[in-house]
Design an enzyme around this catalytic site. Sequence first.
Site, short mmCIF file in Angstrom:
data_model
loop_
_atom_site.label_atom_id
_atom_site.label_comp_id
_atom_site.label_asym_id
_atom_site.label_seq_id
_atom_site.Cartn_x
_atom_site.Cartn_y
_atom_site.Cartn_z
N GLU A 30 0.82 -1.35 -0.39
CA GLU A 30 0.25 0.01 -0.23
C GLU A 30 1.24 1.26 -0.33
OE1 GLU A 30 -2.05 0.62 3.32
OE2 GLU A 30 -3.66 1.79 2.81
N HIS A 79 -4.84 -4.98 -0.58
CA HIS A 79 -4.35 -3.71 -1.39
C HIS A 79 -3.55 -4.41 -2.46
CE1 HIS A 79 -5.48 -0.13 0.52
NE2 HIS A 79 -6.03 -1.35 2.02
ZN LIG Z 1 -7.16 -1.71 5.00
#
Ligand SMILES: [Zn+2]
Length: 505
Positions: free
Chosen positions: A345, A370
Amino acid sequence: MIGELVIVSLCTIFVQAVSNEYNNKRQAIIDAENKYATGGHSFLTAKESQANKILLSLKNQSISDGIINPDSYAPGMHFFHAKHLIDSSDIFKIIKAIPKGSVLHLHNVAAVSSEWIIKNLTYRPEAKLCESNGNFFFTTRISHHCPKESVKSIQQLRKENGTEESFDIWLESLINLKLRNPDLMRRSINHVWDEFEQMFSALKEMVSYKPFFEDFHKQLLKEFYEDNVLYIELRMSLSRLYDENDRTYDEFEVAKIIGKLVESFKQENSDFMGAKIIYSKHRGMDNKAAQDQLNTFANLNKDFPNLVIGFDLVGQEDINQPLSVFMDELQTSQKSTAYFFHAGETNGYGSAADLNLVDAMILNTRRIGHGYSLYKHSVLWRAIKSKGIALEVCPLSNQVLRLVDDLRNHPAVFYVSENIPIVISCDDPGFWDSKGISYDFYYAFMSIASSSAGIGFLKQIVWDSVRYSSLTTQERQQFSQTLQARWDSFMDELIAGKLIANDCV
Ligand SMILES: [Zn+2]
């Protein structure tokens, strides 16, 4: 003269043949790419094909309008500016009605709409506000970090401070990034994360008060169920609760409370499939604490095998410890623990946060939270695709937390084009003026998928949310039946024009 005419005709035929050949080649490439992408191979029934025409007509009209008027084209805009445009669009009315299947990436404290918290919890007599070092915290009690002199009744403050409306907006700004400061969309990633994490601190104590905790989680289930979500995997820390007698409840008791709430919600809503917990702790801890948390998870999982099903580490990856720091502890528990790691992320490439992706895969993560930076890794993304590890893509989260401005440039565009397994999720919707998962679905459909992606794309996204969930085989079968029935009615309503007409009344 006749000879000239023959030559002209032959030339025309030749030009047409060349032109046809060119167009065929062109179309073959476009078709092959569309078929390869997410949803490209979805079989469409006659009804689905009919619905597809309606949906694509609306989508392509919106895209054409957006080329002429990019300043009011929601799929290319920041959510803080686009929300009112999305709300009034026909496509969003359809998106809201989609039976979404599962939400597989959601943090409990930030899952409920900020408006409900302000208009409901803070109107109760127990609700208090504490000020400490310039920061505000919601609470219901006096404690060591909120001594008596810094704690005030919210009801009292509401009477003393201007109009109720303006006070409530200020109060909501403590747990809503858009209200807090719309300029945050231009600030640095660390600045936004500071404000974002402050919101967890602001809310945590108040929702640890057992009566509030219970109502908060009932509301969580309600908001997602009303958004046509039938199953949730919830990342939560199971931190201690307290009640009106100051009795505390440990992780095991909290899991039991959540389990009861979910069961009761299922009784009231027979097609709701339930919720399970991914036990999640902040990654800013030392190795000893990490080992303790893994041990706690093992015991929770033993006591609640079908409720507390996985483990994750949370918090901003760029500035906190990477997975590799906990390699020994995580490897030791690997065989007995289902990992669902946040990884990649980040906008980094080769940074510690980016390389969390490598560790997550070696540690056999079931899904990746992510996976934003995965597209930079030619070997890894192919390995992740072949192992069938789904990426939990959270479009709004990545935009608000400053990884990408225009979601048409989100890396998930690449994941969709390569048919890398993804599920669409919403991360922390309550903290950025969102609610449920429909807004993330909207951006996935309008900004991330190709302009030619219609019902086939949505169908795969919805069914993949079941496929990549942690449901048992039996639960999965039941879920598929329920979802199919919901999906069929959705098709009927879309074809009958009811979804748009209803909301227009
Ligand atoms: Zn999260």
